[in-house]
Design a protein around this motif. Sequence first.
Motif, mmCIF file in Angstrom:
data_model
loop_
_atom_site.group_PDB
_atom_site.id
_atom_site.type_symbol
_atom_site.label_atom_id
_atom_site.label_comp_id
_atom_site.label_asym_id
_atom_site.label_seq_id
_atom_site.Cartn_x
_atom_site.Cartn_y
_atom_site.Cartn_z
ATOM 1 N N LYS C 69 68.587 58.230 -21.768
ATOM 2 C CA LYS C 69 69.292 57.037 -22.211
ATOM 3 C C LYS C 69 68.327 55.877 -22.454
ATOM 4 O O LYS C 69 68.378 55.208 -23.480
ATOM 5 N N MET C 72 66.252 56.422 -25.532
ATOM 6 C CA MET C 72 66.986 56.195 -26.762
ATOM 7 C C MET C 72 67.204 54.718 -27.035
ATOM 8 O O MET C 72 67.142 54.265 -28.181
ATOM 9 N N GLU C 73 67.495 53.967 -25.976
ATOM 10 C CA GLU C 73 67.659 52.517 -26.167
ATOM 11 C C GLU C 73 66.386 51.893 -26.717
ATOM 12 O O GLU C 73 66.419 51.080 -27.642
ATOM 13 N N LEU C 76 66.064 52.843 -30.349
ATOM 14 C CA LEU C 76 66.988 52.083 -31.196
ATOM 15 C C LEU C 76 66.464 50.672 -31.460
ATOM 16 O O LEU C 76 66.548 50.153 -32.566
#
Lengths: 326, 326, 326
Positions: C69, C72-73, C76
Amino acid sequence: MAGDEWVDALVPKIMEGMTACWACPVGLNTERGINLAGQKAVHQVVEDLVSVLFPGCHGYEPMPEHNLKEGMEDKLRRIAAELKDQVKQALQYQCTVEHDKDCSKCRDCQTKAEACVSGLFKALPAVQATLQEDIVAAYEGDPAAKSTMEVVMSYPGVYAIMVQRIAHVLYNAQVPLIPRIMSEYAHSRTGIDIHPGAQIGPGFFIDHGTGVVIGETCVIGKRVKLYQGVTLGALSFEKDAQGRLVKGTKRHPNVEDHVVIYAGATILGGETTIGAHSEIGGNVWLIHSVPPHSRVYNQQPRPLIRQAQGRDRSVNDYGDDLGQGI
Amino acid sequence: MAGDEWVDALVPKIMEGMTACWACPVGLNTERGINLAGQKAVHQVVEDLVSVLFPGCHGYEPMPEHNLKEGMEDKLRRIAAELKDQVKQALQYQCTVEHDKDCSKCRDCQTKAEACVSGLFKALPAVQATLQEDIVAAYEGDPAAKSTMEVVMSYPGVYAIMVQRIAHVLYNAQVPLIPRIMSEYAHSRTGIDIHPGAQIGPGFFIDHGTGVVIGETCVIGKRVKLYQGVTLGALSFEKDAQGRLVKGTKRHPNVEDHVVIYAGATILGGETTIGAHSEIGGNVWLIHSVPPHSRVYNQQPRPLIRQAQGRDRSVNDYGDDLGQGI
Amino acid sequence: MAGDEWVDALVPKIMEGMTACWACPVGLNTERGINLAGQKAVHQVVEDLVSVLFPGCHGYEPMPEHNLKEGMEDKLRRIAAELKDQVKQALQYQCTVEHDKDCSKCRDCQTKAEACVSGLFKALPAVQATLQEDIVAAYEGDPAAKSTMEVVMSYPGVYAIMVQRIAHVLYNAQVPLIPRIMSEYAHSRTGIDIHPGAQIGPGFFIDHGTGVVIGETCVIGKRVKLYQGVTLGALSFEKDAQGRLVKGTKRHPNVEDHVVIYAGATILGGETTIGAHSEIGGNVWLIHSVPPHSRVYNQQPRPLIRQAQGRDRSVNDYGDDLGQGI
């Protein structure tokens, strides 16, 4: 990135949507703690294997003669370690996710992975010898080829069959995922899509090659030559009682020794056999067997020719020699 | 990797098999101490040359205006040095391995290599000017093109002709190996296979392009436009008394100015000339010459249409307008 | 490089020719101080976006579950910043060079760029969900597919539609240049050329895919399946009073739900609609609409077969089953 408030506001929301999607397992490469090697890691193994088969040809650095043997031994060791891990993870993925077992603690995948890599390595000298025949076939089969080195360094058909012959060994050892990622790497670079399952004899040459498709259950003999856009495909798919496609049946043609198939020809079906020494003309569509020494070509095409100022001429004005050029 | 006994046992055996294979010289890039540049090193030179022709377009970093000239001069120097080495090695390879001479000590290959690179550099402004015409032709020839910059940055046909025009200069200077590795790099990226030997006039545009094949001895005029899947190929290969293919003959067609050739058309033969301002329809198969201002198209196709519930309709129910769309 | 006199003499002359050419603005990515992101920078954003949609599948490194997680943050955030810059520059290029305004000081391009990137990010979960349907369609539609993970990691058609679905969001937001560079990246890797403008429903599957062309104004329904070499293209181009092509009209076909189009078929024209549940046979050429539940196939081909030693046989000796295999 401090101060980018619009980003700070954006990301958490998107993450919610994305992680909700992870509940559906399709294509999530972290499920149950298994982390398959990424595509690019498999591609690197392909490049390393090719660089062992043809030192100095496909990479960046030349490989100097004086330390060639040492350099190759080092490379083989690195490939062995890396590929073993990749195969082990692929086996664990198959065992855990597809078969729904707890495979994380057993040593079975580890042992199998070592056997697969050993098997590939032992096959490498034979693969290399077969590729030499492929290279000679390309050189002898193309008037534009100036040297065998030109063939090695710039013929996409030769690159595609290099990778397929490697992937085929792993396919035969029932390694999941990896062989297809390998062959798709070659497809991406060459436009030539040869399934790792296809059985292909020595002296195989594909010229130009873009658009060629060779299916999983093809059986191809010795000294076969294909041109761009040839499909050796399935005619139709068997379905089970639930209407789902049946997997694993013989769906693709057999092509016997010394066959030539010209550009854009389509040959379909698991019961179709092209007899030895046959020639299949450009754009021919064939879904049944032909005996050895056949020449199959389309009937005379009759394109119409319209010239300026209203003069129309039939194609016959240009003679009757419009064959298929085989 | 210490302790990996299975690898330690494996590698020496494989090496035996592999080095035995080196006795056969096909594709060994270290023979007699010559180390040709690897494929990827040639690809890098291509990318560098393209980045000089179209600064900032195809690479990663933008090329700021204020030091554009300096940056380009530096890059030209680096390309000159690197490409000279590559050409020299290719010439030595040809001299030593193909012609079986001792070329390691003479300065001839060095001198020739400098001349080849000088020749290419002197040709670069003219190549760039011709490419500008190609870009304009693409912009004017495709309704989907929004700007010339879009054409430069995203049209595979433009990329393929960029690389071919560079490789063609080296081909004319009789550089072995390098031009074909260059054109195959473009083929790999675009699916467009243009031999470096092809002679192609300005304002050349290939749309989409996947599957296009343009043979070594093609001669193409000004403002010619091709679509995907077009083959300009050989009809048949001449053989010598020993049954070997004769290399170097004129085998591929001539296409005169302002010709348009639609998708999937096949035009074959060294004596075939497509006259100026002609249009060749999609999927046409043509193996003889047509005069200027010809429109060549297939006869009306008559695909059959079968509808559900047993109702069959002939194609004529849908009118008689089934032309070839040229 | 000191002492390389031939290079020192060479470079300044070439520079003169090259910079003279800069007077003509076609393809110069530094004009008026705007430095568009290079192709490769856009490619990197594509790879990063794909790695967020399918973590660990397409890159080099696996993405471990425990910090998935966070990873991925971070990714992004990086994508948002980078893509915003790219979009802003593309908007400034359009504003400055194409529309000939001074846009360097206004904040308009900045604001629009943030809106475009926000829009894409908000669309990502829906894009991901649609792609899951595409993956399932591929798995169910190909007997050679062994698992959905194999589909994600080795099916070029799935990769092409991933990138197209991303590029399509930016196309709808009227971002110049970037969407086409993205879709051309996928074309380069897969041989599948889908314009970012095409509207494509869920459950879309292209098998093999090399040579597929899908035009800008195509509208494709749900659960449509294509094979290699299919063209959904334009029939002819409208011209204005000055003889220039008219841009932006509806030029490409509509394909309704549950249609299957076999290899090499060509369907052309903006008024052509393929009705739902139809099957279009291999190599069919179609330039008009067909109603739902149609099966369209070529008439029986009649290739001629000539065997050795003068024996000629008509194709009928092999039976009359030479259909189009749909």
